[in-house]
Scaffold this motif. Structure first.
Motif, short mmCIF file in Angstrom:
data_model
loop_
_atom_site.label_atom_id
_atom_site.label_comp_id
_atom_site.label_asym_id
_atom_site.label_seq_id
_atom_site.Cartn_x
_atom_site.Cartn_y
_atom_site.Cartn_z
N LEU A 122 68.55 14.22 15.37
CA LEU A 122 67.55 15.26 15.61
C LEU A 122 68.02 16.59 15.07
CD1 LEU A 122 67.91 16.62 19.18
CD2 LEU A 122 68.95 14.42 18.65
N THR A 135 61.00 20.30 15.70
CA THR A 135 62.15 19.41 15.87
C THR A 135 61.76 18.00 15.43
OG1 THR A 135 63.01 20.72 17.71
CG2 THR A 135 63.85 18.48 17.49
N PHE A 137 62.90 13.92 14.88
CA PHE A 137 63.78 12.84 15.33
C PHE A 137 63.69 11.69 14.32
CE2 PHE A 137 62.72 15.29 18.99
CZ PHE A 137 63.78 15.22 19.86
N PHE A 162 60.24 13.75 23.39
CA PHE A 162 60.69 12.53 22.72
C PHE A 162 60.92 11.41 23.72
CE2 PHE A 162 64.39 10.00 21.12
CZ PHE A 162 63.71 9.32 20.12
N CYS A 181 73.36 15.37 16.27
CA CYS A 181 72.70 16.68 16.29
C CYS A 181 73.73 17.77 16.02
CB CYS A 181 72.02 16.92 17.63
SG CYS A 181 73.13 16.89 19.06
#
Length: 237
Positions: A122, A135, A137, A162, A181
């Protein structure tokens, strides 16, 4: 249509008599740069089981005021540019175009099965000027079409969204074993709360970025104590 013609019920397909007819209009793709519309008298059938229902037409999806060809062209533009820019070209409001996009995106996403997803990556990205972020993913095990989910915002909230998205598509946040991340405190605490069994891996780019900044700070501090050779910055980095 011929008098007494029967039409299929849009729910069960049973041939039924027409209850009445309604005039409908759909926006079609431009013809020689001029707006083009399709007008038709669409029957409503009276089904013994489902009551009065309007027959579906083959050139447009149910509930849409646009033809399938118009929507296809609109989506092709959205693939290449922003929704606002595409809406100006095809001369409709951005809200109407967003409804088309959301319908087809939702249709494409609905069959997702995320029961076997285990590692995720992410990161946040600026979606437009100013402090506007999205954002994204990804499934780090997939090389083709790795994007699983994207949402406006950054920090903890996207992780909560998410987690809910996983549960809505046969996934389980507890099945996520690795989260790749950056070292953002919001990301780290969000992963701990929403993906309880995930080990955090900091991606290489952010590790290099952190060392680069630290190294440059040391160089600046040393340059205040004594003169350093010219162009040392690039040599050190």
């Amino acid at each position: 249509a011929e008098r007494g013609a029967k039409y299929p019920c849009p729910v069960c397909g049973q041939a039924c008599s027409a209850h009445d007819f309604q005039e409908k209009t759909w926006r079609h793709w431009n013809f020689f740069q001029h707006h083009c519309y399709i007008h038709a008298s669409v029957p409503r059938v009276k089904c013994q089981e489902h009551g009065v229902k309007r027959v579906e037409v083959p050139w447009a999806r149910k509930g849409s005021a646009f033809t399938l060809l118009f929507e296809q062209a609109a989506l092709a533009l959205v693939w290449e540019m922003s929704v606002n820019a595409a809406a100006r070209i095809i001369e409709i409001t951005d809200k109407r175009l967003w409804r088309i996009v959301e319908h087809y995106v939702g249709k494409a996403v609905s069959p997702f099965n995320l029961s076997d997803i285990k590692p995720v990556g992410l990161d946040e990205a600026a979606s437009k000027r100013g402090h506007n972020y999205a954002t994204v993913f990804i499934d780090t095990e997939k090389r083709q079409e790795p994007v699983v989910f994207a949402t406006p915002g950054k920090g903890k909230q996207p992780l909560k969204q998410f987690s809910a998205f996983l549960e809505a598509h046969e996934g389980d946040p507890a099945n996520i074993r690795e989260a790749v991340c950056d070292m953002s405190p919001a990301f780290l605490s969000g992963v701990a709360e929403e993906l309880p069994n995930a080990q955090v891996t900091v991606d290489r780019f952010h590790i290099v970025q952190t060392f680069t900044k630290a190294l440059d700070e040391v160089r600046k501090q040393e340059s205040r104590i004594k003169p350093l050779p010219k162009h040392l910055r690039w040599g050190v980095l």
